[in-house]
Design a protein around this motif. Structure first.
Motif, PDB file in Angstrom:
ATOM      1  N   GLY A   1     -14.139 -12.712  12.688  1.00 40.36           N
ATOM      2  CA  GLY A   1     -14.670 -14.022  13.057  1.00 40.36           C
ATOM      3  C   GLY A   1     -13.564 -15.041  13.299  1.00 40.36           C
ATOM      4  O   GLY A   1     -13.639 -15.848  14.232  1.00 40.36           O
ATOM      5  N   MET A   2     -12.522 -15.008  12.473  1.00 36.66           N
ATOM      6  CA  MET A   2     -11.402 -15.939  12.674  1.00 36.66           C
ATOM      7  C   MET A   2     -10.658 -15.632  13.973  1.00 36.66           C
ATOM      8  O   MET A   2     -10.209 -16.551  14.664  1.00 36.66           O
ATOM      9  CB  MET A   2     -10.476 -15.926  11.475  1.00 36.66           C
ATOM     10  CG  MET A   2     -11.098 -16.605  10.272  1.00 36.66           C
ATOM     11  SD  MET A   2      -9.977 -16.800   8.875  1.00 36.66           S
ATOM     12  CE  MET A   2     -10.188 -15.223   8.071  1.00 36.66           C
ATOM     13  N   LEU A   3     -10.519 -14.356  14.307  1.00 42.97           N
ATOM     14  CA  LEU A   3      -9.914 -13.993  15.585  1.00 42.97           C
ATOM     15  C   LEU A   3     -10.763 -14.522  16.742  1.00 42.97           C
ATOM     16  O   LEU A   3     -10.243 -15.046  17.737  1.00 42.97           O
ATOM     17  CB  LEU A   3      -9.753 -12.483  15.708  1.00 42.97           C
ATOM     18  CG  LEU A   3      -8.614 -11.852  14.939  1.00 42.97           C
ATOM     19  CD1 LEU A   3      -8.730 -10.338  14.966  1.00 42.97           C
ATOM     20  CD2 LEU A   3      -7.277 -12.299  15.511  1.00 42.97           C
ATOM     21  N   MET A   4     -12.075 -14.382  16.623  1.00 43.54           N
ATOM     22  CA  MET A   4     -12.969 -14.891  17.666  1.00 43.54           C
ATOM     23  C   MET A   4     -12.843 -16.407  17.803  1.00 43.54           C
ATOM     24  O   MET A   4     -12.857 -16.942  18.910  1.00 43.54           O
ATOM     25  CB  MET A   4     -14.421 -14.526  17.352  1.00 43.54           C
ATOM     26  CG  MET A   4     -14.717 -13.041  17.504  1.00 43.54           C
ATOM     27  SD  MET A   4     -16.356 -12.597  16.931  1.00 43.54           S
ATOM     28  CE  MET A   4     -17.384 -13.607  17.972  1.00 43.54           C
ATOM     29  N   LEU A   5     -12.697 -17.094  16.677  1.00 48.75           N
ATOM     30  CA  LEU A   5     -12.505 -18.537  16.715  1.00 48.75           C
ATOM     31  C   LEU A   5     -11.219 -18.893  17.441  1.00 48.75           C
ATOM     32  O   LEU A   5     -11.192 -19.809  18.263  1.00 48.75           O
ATOM     33  CB  LEU A   5     -12.500 -19.101  15.275  1.00 48.75           C
ATOM     34  CG  LEU A   5     -12.268 -20.597  15.154  1.00 48.75           C
ATOM     35  CD1 LEU A   5     -13.393 -21.368  15.842  1.00 48.75           C
ATOM     36  CD2 LEU A   5     -12.168 -20.981  13.684  1.00 48.75           C
ATOM     37  N   GLY A   6     -10.158 -18.168  17.170  1.00 52.42           N
ATOM     38  CA  GLY A   6      -8.895 -18.399  17.862  1.00 52.42           C
ATOM     39  C   GLY A   6      -9.023 -18.198  19.353  1.00 52.42           C
ATOM     40  O   GLY A   6      -8.524 -18.998  20.159  1.00 52.42           O
ATOM     41  N   TRP A   7      -9.734 -17.140  19.775  1.00 49.92           N
ATOM     42  CA  TRP A   7      -9.938 -16.895  21.201  1.00 49.92           C
ATOM     43  C   TRP A   7     -10.768 -18.006  21.838  1.00 49.92           C
ATOM     44  O   TRP A   7     -10.498 -18.428  22.952  1.00 49.92           O
ATOM     45  CB  TRP A   7     -10.601 -15.558  21.434  1.00 49.92           C
ATOM     46  CG  TRP A   7      -9.732 -14.370  21.208  1.00 49.92           C
ATOM     47  CD1 TRP A   7      -8.394 -14.267  21.451  1.00 49.92           C
ATOM     48  CD2 TRP A   7     -10.136 -13.114  20.682  1.00 49.92           C
ATOM     49  NE1 TRP A   7      -7.935 -13.022  21.106  1.00 49.92           N
ATOM     50  CE2 TRP A   7      -8.984 -12.290  20.640  1.00 49.92           C
ATOM     51  CE3 TRP A   7     -11.341 -12.594  20.231  1.00 49.92           C
ATOM     52  CZ2 TRP A   7      -9.015 -10.988  20.174  1.00 49.92           C
ATOM     53  CZ3 TRP A   7     -11.368 -11.305  19.768  1.00 49.92           C
ATOM     54  CH2 TRP A   7     -10.220 -10.510  19.752  1.00 49.92           C
ATOM     55  N   ALA A   8     -11.784 -18.464  21.104  1.00 49.90           N
ATOM     56  CA  ALA A   8     -12.639 -19.528  21.635  1.00 49.90           C
ATOM     57  C   ALA A   8     -11.866 -20.836  21.778  1.00 49.90           C
ATOM     58  O   ALA A   8     -12.033 -21.561  22.773  1.00 49.90           O
ATOM     59  CB  ALA A   8     -13.860 -19.730  20.753  1.00 49.90           C
ATOM     60  N   LEU A   9     -11.005 -21.145  20.809  1.00 49.03           N
ATOM     61  CA  LEU A   9     -10.223 -22.363  20.881  1.00 49.03           C
ATOM     62  C   LEU A   9      -9.164 -22.287  21.989  1.00 49.03           C
ATOM     63  O   LEU A   9      -8.817 -23.304  22.603  1.00 49.03           O
ATOM     64  CB  LEU A   9      -9.556 -22.642  19.539  1.00 49.03           C
ATOM     65  CG  LEU A   9     -10.496 -23.068  18.406  1.00 49.03           C
ATOM     66  CD1 LEU A   9      -9.739 -23.136  17.088  1.00 49.03           C
ATOM     67  CD2 LEU A   9     -11.152 -24.394  18.741  1.00 49.03           C
ATOM     68  N   ARG A  10      -8.664 -21.099  22.216  1.00 44.42           N
ATOM     69  CA  ARG A  10      -7.646 -20.913  23.255  1.00 44.42           C
ATOM     70  C   ARG A  10      -8.245 -21.098  24.632  1.00 44.42           C
ATOM     71  O   ARG A  10      -7.573 -21.479  25.587  1.00 44.42           O
ATOM     72  CB  ARG A  10      -7.018 -19.521  23.124  1.00 44.42           C
ATOM     73  CG  ARG A  10      -5.869 -19.314  24.058  1.00 44.42           C
ATOM     74  CD  ARG A  10      -5.086 -18.091  23.628  1.00 44.42           C
ATOM     75  NE  ARG A  10      -3.933 -17.962  24.465  1.00 44.42           N
ATOM     76  CZ  ARG A  10      -3.780 -17.002  25.363  1.00 44.42           C
ATOM     77  NH1 ARG A  10      -4.695 -16.088  25.511  1.00 44.42           N
ATOM     78  NH2 ARG A  10      -2.689 -16.953  26.087  1.00 44.42           N
ATOM     79  N   GLY A  11      -9.523 -20.793  24.756  1.00 41.57           N
ATOM     80  CA  GLY A  11     -10.206 -20.973  26.039  1.00 41.57           C
ATOM     81  C   GLY A  11     -10.131 -19.751  26.851  1.00 41.57           C
ATOM     82  O   GLY A  11     -10.332 -19.534  27.957  1.00 41.57           O
TER      83      GLY A  11
END
Length: 182
Positions: free
Chosen positions: A172-182
């Protein structure tokens, strides 16, 4: 003369239902949280598992229908990812939770993901019967994942479930990082 044979499920009448079933297995963002809520409910016993099973299946289908009908936005990344991480952390901690908390988490998960699934189906002009396949798959995955954990008695096996929860939180934290990166 023999009856005709069909090579594709679309011509057999199972097309949209099969699409719904397949959707859950190929959509990482749906599959892992279903297993996670199953693990969490299973950690909290059979009553919590049965309650979560009913709640998530009904809310996923109902909010899927709402998402299809109301044409809501087809993406809610941050609440979904936040819930993904929260479920992983709760599994890893292994704390007993009250039944209303388990039911509430199952309802939120079902509502968020169901709404997005319904909106995706509407946006892509697919048959809304796919929601039946999605709901059936949610039911089966939730049943299997929660029943598996409820049945665990060896202490090491309960620890293994908690370790899986830490991995779910990390994903989930990896997914958050990808989402924030755009």
């Amino acid at each position: 003369m023999s009856p005709p044979l069909f090579a594709h499920l679309v011509t057999s009448g199972l097309g949209p239902i099969y699409d719904g079933i397949a959707h859950v297995f190929v959509t990482f963002e749906d599959l892992i949280p279903i297993v996670a809520i199953g693990f969490l409910a299973g950690q909290n016993g059979p009553r919590a598992a049965r309650t979560a099973l009913l709640v998530i299946t009904v809310t996923w289908f109902a909010f899927g229908a709402v998402g299809w009908w109301a044409a809501v936005p087809a993406s809610l990344p941050f609440p979904g990812i936040g819930l993904f991480v929260l479920l992983g952390v709760l599994i890893a901690l292994g704390w007993p939770l009250p039944l209303p908390a388990i039911a509430g988490l199952a309802a939120i998960l079902g509502a968020l993901h169901g709404m997005v699934n319904g909106a995706d189906i509407a946006r892509d002009a697919r048959d809304p019967v796919a929601l039946v396949g999605i709901a059936a798959t949610v039911f089966v995955l939730m049943t299997l994942s929660s029943a598996h954990v409820v049945g665990l008695t060896a202490p090491w096996s309960r620890v293994a479930v908690r370790v899986a929860g830490s991995w779910i939180a990390a994903i989930g934290m990896l997914m958050l990082g990808w989402a924030l990166r755009g």
